[in-house]
Design a protein around this motif. Structure first.
Motif, PDB file in Angstrom:
ATOM      1  N   GLU A 183      11.296  41.174  87.806  1.00 54.62           N
ATOM      2  CA  GLU A 183      10.240  41.019  88.813  1.00 54.62           C
ATOM      3  C   GLU A 183      10.404  39.694  89.568  1.00 54.62           C
ATOM      4  O   GLU A 183      10.188  39.627  90.776  1.00 54.62           O
ATOM      5  CB  GLU A 183       8.846  41.084  88.168  1.00 54.62           C
ATOM      6  CG  GLU A 183       8.422  42.473  87.722  1.00 54.62           C
ATOM      7  CD  GLU A 183       9.257  43.026  86.559  1.00 54.62           C
ATOM      8  OE1 GLU A 183       9.648  42.230  85.667  1.00 54.62           O
ATOM      9  OE2 GLU A 183       9.555  44.234  86.573  1.00 54.62           O
ATOM     10  N   ASP A 184      10.770  38.659  88.839  1.00 50.72           N
ATOM     11  CA  ASP A 184      10.975  37.355  89.496  1.00 50.72           C
ATOM     12  C   ASP A 184      12.135  37.443  90.497  1.00 50.72           C
ATOM     13  O   ASP A 184      12.095  36.853  91.573  1.00 50.72           O
ATOM     14  CB  ASP A 184      11.285  36.264  88.461  1.00 50.72           C
ATOM     15  CG  ASP A 184      10.108  36.012  87.534  1.00 50.72           C
ATOM     16  OD1 ASP A 184       8.961  36.023  88.017  1.00 50.72           O
ATOM     17  OD2 ASP A 184      10.340  35.834  86.322  1.00 50.72           O
ATOM     18  N   TYR A 185      13.173  38.157  90.109  1.00 47.58           N
ATOM     19  CA  TYR A 185      14.333  38.335  90.988  1.00 47.58           C
ATOM     20  C   TYR A 185      13.913  39.124  92.235  1.00 47.58           C
ATOM     21  O   TYR A 185      14.245  38.745  93.366  1.00 47.58           O
ATOM     22  CB  TYR A 185      15.433  39.055  90.208  1.00 47.58           C
ATOM     23  CG  TYR A 185      16.761  39.232  90.915  1.00 47.58           C
ATOM     24  CD1 TYR A 185      17.280  38.257  91.770  1.00 47.58           C
ATOM     25  CD2 TYR A 185      17.536  40.376  90.694  1.00 47.58           C
ATOM     26  CE1 TYR A 185      18.510  38.434  92.389  1.00 47.58           C
ATOM     27  CE2 TYR A 185      18.771  40.549  91.305  1.00 47.58           C
ATOM     28  CZ  TYR A 185      19.253  39.583  92.155  1.00 47.58           C
ATOM     29  OH  TYR A 185      20.477  39.747  92.760  1.00 47.58           O
ATOM     30  N   LEU A 186      13.145  40.183  92.014  1.00 44.36           N
ATOM     31  CA  LEU A 186      12.689  40.991  93.154  1.00 44.36           C
ATOM     32  C   LEU A 186      11.800  40.155  94.074  1.00 44.36           C
ATOM     33  O   LEU A 186      11.831  40.312  95.297  1.00 44.36           O
ATOM     34  CB  LEU A 186      11.942  42.243  92.666  1.00 44.36           C
ATOM     35  CG  LEU A 186      12.797  43.271  91.918  1.00 44.36           C
ATOM     36  CD1 LEU A 186      11.939  44.427  91.417  1.00 44.36           C
ATOM     37  CD2 LEU A 186      13.928  43.803  92.797  1.00 44.36           C
ATOM     38  N   GLU A 187      11.034  39.246  93.466  1.00 41.64           N
ATOM     39  CA  GLU A 187      10.175  38.375  94.271  1.00 41.64           C
ATOM     40  C   GLU A 187      11.028  37.442  95.149  1.00 41.64           C
ATOM     41  O   GLU A 187      10.705  37.207  96.320  1.00 41.64           O
ATOM     42  CB  GLU A 187       9.285  37.553  93.337  1.00 41.64           C
ATOM     43  CG  GLU A 187       8.039  37.026  94.004  1.00 41.64           C
ATOM     44  CD  GLU A 187       7.152  36.311  93.000  1.00 41.64           C
ATOM     45  OE1 GLU A 187       6.798  36.931  91.975  1.00 41.64           O
ATOM     46  OE2 GLU A 187       6.847  35.135  93.243  1.00 41.64           O
ATOM     47  N   ALA A 188      12.101  36.944  94.577  1.00 40.18           N
ATOM     48  CA  ALA A 188      13.013  36.086  95.359  1.00 40.18           C
ATOM     49  C   ALA A 188      13.625  36.878  96.515  1.00 40.18           C
ATOM     50  O   ALA A 188      13.733  36.379  97.640  1.00 40.18           O
ATOM     51  CB  ALA A 188      14.109  35.523  94.454  1.00 40.18           C
ATOM     52  N   LEU A 189      13.991  38.130  96.240  1.00 43.04           N
ATOM     53  CA  LEU A 189      14.567  38.978  97.292  1.00 43.04           C
ATOM     54  C   LEU A 189      13.517  39.301  98.356  1.00 43.04           C
ATOM     55  O   LEU A 189      13.829  39.359  99.550  1.00 43.04           O
ATOM     56  CB  LEU A 189      15.140  40.274  96.698  1.00 43.04           C
ATOM     57  CG  LEU A 189      16.342  40.099  95.760  1.00 43.04           C
ATOM     58  CD1 LEU A 189      16.724  41.431  95.118  1.00 43.04           C
ATOM     59  CD2 LEU A 189      17.547  39.519  96.496  1.00 43.04           C
TER      60      LEU A 189
END
Ligand code: IPE
Ligand code: IPE
Ligand code: MG
Length: 240
Positions: free
Chosen positions: A213-219
């Protein structure tokens, strides 16, 4: 799975905070590195799911040799373990493994494993997983300069394109997005040339706590960035 209208072609990550994660839990630093390997798996998987084509992970810097020998040895063991355990699924998932850095100075067994995995996955095209190992950006730049001098290249011919082709990252486009975990606001000798126009995303989360989820937030945050490359605002992107 979420789809993004503007996906970075190349994401680079400074995976930081393993030690602090472990300290806060009263665990040895190596426990943080072990937990960090799980995050690597998750982020590789997510990159495949969302379709990020190139992922560069800063796994071991040239300066990391300064750490106590036990920690360095364990980091190398973890790398061996990661390659052993993952190589089959990398092949299956279409992941091409690459490495940047002065890899010849890695312990012989690790180097052998790494080279075998690179060879085994070289035809894969879905995701390029580029590991920065014994990597230092200044060393990379110096190696490029040495190569040019050794080949007696005419100074007039030294263009940005030529220089770029002499870096360890030759053939790989510059990162569009740089993520650093654990909140430090520095590059720590990572891709100094290549990050010139990358978007930077820093999260306070330690690497072992960095989730899909954190990665998707960065994207998702990357979607909102307007890249200007020195031009005026509001224009359609012309580069990158
Ligand atoms: C990143 O975590 C992993 C490597 C550099 C190998 P650290 O080990 O740097 O963790 P901190 O920064 O000490 O918390
Ligand atoms: C950068 O993290 C290197 C890697 C993530 C492999 P460091 O923890 O080594 O960086 P500094 O020392 O905090 O700048
Ligand atoms: Mg650190």
């Amino acid at each position: 799975m979420e789809t993004f209208h503007k996906l970075p072609e190349h994401v680079a990550i400074i995976m930081d905070g393993n030690g602090r994660w472990a300290n806060e839990k009263g665990l040895p630093r190596i426990a943080g590195h072990k937990a960090g390997v799980e995050t690597v798996r998750e982020i590789v998987k997510t990159s495949l799911e969302v379709g990020v084509p190139i992922l560069t992970l800063y796994a071991f810097s040239q300066e990391n040799w300064k750490r106590p020998k036990e920690e360095v040895d364990l980091l190398m063991e973890l790398l061996n373990f990661f390659i052993d355990k993952e190589v089959k699924s990398l092949v299956k998932e279409g992941v091409r493994l690459k490495a940047i850095g002065r890899i010849d100075a890695l312990p012989p067994y690790t180097l052998k494993k790494l080279k075998e995995a690179i060879e085994l996955t070289r035809h894969n095209r879905k995701l390029t997983l580029n590991l920065a190992l014994n990597y230092g950006s200044r060393a990379e730049i110096l190696d490029a300069v040495r190569g040019l001098l050794t080949d007696r290249v005419n100074p007039e011919e030294v263009s940005e394109e030529l220089f770029t082709s002499r870096l360890y990252t030759a053939g790989i486009p510059d990162p569009d997005l740089l993520i650093r975990t654990s909140g430090e606001m520095r590059l720590s000798n990572f891709l100094l040339w290549q990050l010139s126009y990358s978007e930077i995303y820093i999260t306070k989360k330690y690497w072992p706590d960095f989730t899909k989820e954190d990665y998707l937030e960065a994207l998702a945050e990357y979607q909102k960035r307007e890249r200007r490359f020195g031009d005026v605002c509001g224009k359609k992107e012309v580069a990158g």
